[in-house]
Design a protein around this motif. Sequence first.
Motif, PDB file in Angstrom:
ATOM      1  N   ASP A 196      16.708  53.603  81.649  1.00  0.00           N
ATOM      2  CA  ASP A 196      17.902  54.356  81.237  1.00  0.00           C
ATOM      3  C   ASP A 196      18.265  54.046  79.793  1.00  0.00           C
ATOM      4  O   ASP A 196      18.608  54.946  79.017  1.00  0.00           O
ATOM      5  N   TRP A 197      18.209  52.777  79.416  1.00  0.00           N
ATOM      6  CA  TRP A 197      18.516  52.399  78.030  1.00  0.00           C
ATOM      7  C   TRP A 197      17.533  53.033  77.065  1.00  0.00           C
ATOM      8  O   TRP A 197      17.922  53.538  76.015  1.00  0.00           O
ATOM      9  N   GLN A 198      16.252  53.020  77.426  1.00  0.00           N
ATOM     10  CA  GLN A 198      15.241  53.602  76.551  1.00  0.00           C
ATOM     11  C   GLN A 198      15.445  55.108  76.391  1.00  0.00           C
ATOM     12  O   GLN A 198      15.306  55.646  75.291  1.00  0.00           O
ATOM     13  N   ARG A 199      15.791  55.780  77.499  1.00  0.00           N
ATOM     14  CA  ARG A 199      16.068  57.226  77.412  1.00  0.00           C
ATOM     15  C   ARG A 199      17.279  57.482  76.526  1.00  0.00           C
ATOM     16  O   ARG A 199      17.276  58.402  75.697  1.00  0.00           O
ATOM     17  N   ALA A 200      18.332  56.692  76.699  1.00  0.00           N
ATOM     18  CA  ALA A 200      19.543  56.873  75.890  1.00  0.00           C
ATOM     19  C   ALA A 200      19.229  56.622  74.418  1.00  0.00           C
ATOM     20  O   ALA A 200      19.663  57.379  73.542  1.00  0.00           O
ATOM     21  N   TRP A 201      18.464  55.571  74.132  1.00  0.00           N
ATOM     22  CA  TRP A 201      18.099  55.253  72.749  1.00  0.00           C
ATOM     23  C   TRP A 201      17.321  56.407  72.131  1.00  0.00           C
ATOM     24  O   TRP A 201      17.635  56.866  71.041  1.00  0.00           O
ATOM     25  N   HIS A 259      25.651  59.100  66.442  1.00  0.00           N
ATOM     26  CA  HIS A 259      24.504  58.754  67.297  1.00  0.00           C
ATOM     27  C   HIS A 259      23.902  57.405  66.898  1.00  0.00           C
ATOM     28  O   HIS A 259      23.500  56.625  67.766  1.00  0.00           O
ATOM     29  N   LEU A 260      23.868  57.113  65.605  1.00  0.00           N
ATOM     30  CA  LEU A 260      23.388  55.801  65.171  1.00  0.00           C
ATOM     31  C   LEU A 260      24.326  54.697  65.664  1.00  0.00           C
ATOM     32  O   LEU A 260      23.869  53.623  66.076  1.00  0.00           O
ATOM     33  N   ALA A 261      25.615  54.965  65.665  1.00  0.00           N
ATOM     34  CA  ALA A 261      26.583  53.985  66.184  1.00  0.00           C
ATOM     35  C   ALA A 261      26.374  53.763  67.678  1.00  0.00           C
ATOM     36  O   ALA A 261      26.466  52.629  68.161  1.00  0.00           O
ATOM     37  N   ALA A 262      26.085  54.833  68.410  1.00  0.00           N
ATOM     38  CA  ALA A 262      25.820  54.699  69.846  1.00  0.00           C
ATOM     39  C   ALA A 262      24.561  53.862  70.075  1.00  0.00           C
ATOM     40  O   ALA A 262      24.513  53.043  71.003  1.00  0.00           O
ATOM     41  N   MET A 263      23.550  54.037  69.224  1.00  0.00           N
ATOM     42  CA  MET A 263      22.338  53.230  69.344  1.00  0.00           C
ATOM     43  C   MET A 263      22.651  51.763  69.076  1.00  0.00           C
ATOM     44  O   MET A 263      22.151  50.867  69.766  1.00  0.00           O
ATOM     45  N   SER A 264      23.509  51.505  68.108  1.00  0.00           N
ATOM     46  CA  SER A 264      23.910  50.132  67.807  1.00  0.00           C
ATOM     47  C   SER A 264      24.666  49.518  68.982  1.00  0.00           C
ATOM     48  O   SER A 264      24.449  48.350  69.330  1.00  0.00           O
ATOM     49  N   ASP A 265      25.532  50.309  69.614  1.00  0.00           N
ATOM     50  CA  ASP A 265      26.270  49.830  70.793  1.00  0.00           C
ATOM     51  C   ASP A 265      25.316  49.484  71.932  1.00  0.00           C
ATOM     52  O   ASP A 265      25.496  48.474  72.618  1.00  0.00           O
ATOM     53  N   LEU A 266      24.293  50.321  72.149  1.00  0.00           N
ATOM     54  CA  LEU A 266      23.289  50.036  73.182  1.00  0.00           C
ATOM     55  C   LEU A 266      22.572  48.726  72.889  1.00  0.00           C
ATOM     56  O   LEU A 266      22.398  47.885  73.770  1.00  0.00           O
ATOM     57  N   SER A 267      22.167  48.551  71.657  1.00  0.00           N
ATOM     58  CA  SER A 267      21.454  47.336  71.269  1.00  0.00           C
ATOM     59  C   SER A 267      22.337  46.103  71.467  1.00  0.00           C
ATOM     60  O   SER A 267      21.878  45.075  71.979  1.00  0.00           O
ATOM     61  N   THR A 268      23.599  46.202  71.103  1.00  0.00           N
ATOM     62  CA  THR A 268      24.537  45.088  71.277  1.00  0.00           C
ATOM     63  C   THR A 268      24.721  44.770  72.753  1.00  0.00           C
ATOM     64  O   THR A 268      24.738  43.594  73.140  1.00  0.00           O
ATOM     65  N   SER A 269      24.840  45.792  73.583  1.00  0.00           N
ATOM     66  CA  SER A 269      24.996  45.575  75.035  1.00  0.00           C
ATOM     67  C   SER A 269      23.770  44.889  75.629  1.00  0.00           C
ATOM     68  O   SER A 269      23.897  43.955  76.425  1.00  0.00           O
ATOM     69  N   ILE A 270      22.592  45.336  75.246  1.00  0.00           N
ATOM     70  CA  ILE A 270      21.355  44.748  75.764  1.00  0.00           C
ATOM     71  C   ILE A 270      21.253  43.286  75.333  1.00  0.00           C
ATOM     72  O   ILE A 270      20.912  42.410  76.131  1.00  0.00           O
ATOM     73  N   THR A 271      21.566  43.014  74.077  1.00  0.00           N
ATOM     74  CA  THR A 271      21.516  41.640  73.572  1.00  0.00           C
ATOM     75  C   THR A 271      22.484  40.742  74.330  1.00  0.00           C
ATOM     76  O   THR A 271      22.147  39.603  74.681  1.00  0.00           O
TER      77      THR A 271
END
Length: 109
Positions: free
Chosen positions: A19-24, A44-56
């Motif tokens: 799911d994360w990979q699809r969202a990214w 969209h770049l901010a959303a990608m940054s939020d995903l990365s922060t959540s995963i980390t």
Amino acid sequence: MPKPLSQTPRGMFIIALADWQRAWTDHDRRAASAGFATATGQAHLAAMSDLSTSITAIEGRIAQTPANNLAELHIKITILSLDGLIRPEFQSSILEDAMRMVAEAEAEA
């Protein structure tokens, strides 16, 4: 008929990772099509940054959570690995769990 979702920790992680990979990928594609410098592209770049922060953050919590048995250690290694190799930032956590389990097993023997 759709496959039932796995309820094991590893299965749930694999589903979440997909799911994360699809969202990214979706955010990356949308940012590119909108233009990275536009407001939409920046959103969209901010959303990608939020995903990365959540995963980390999730990976950090997993690394700090001690594994209680071999199965949990295997799941922890799987989650904190890339291509089957334990990432350097998580090696000490995995080693501590393994050494603790070895010491506990030796104490029981």
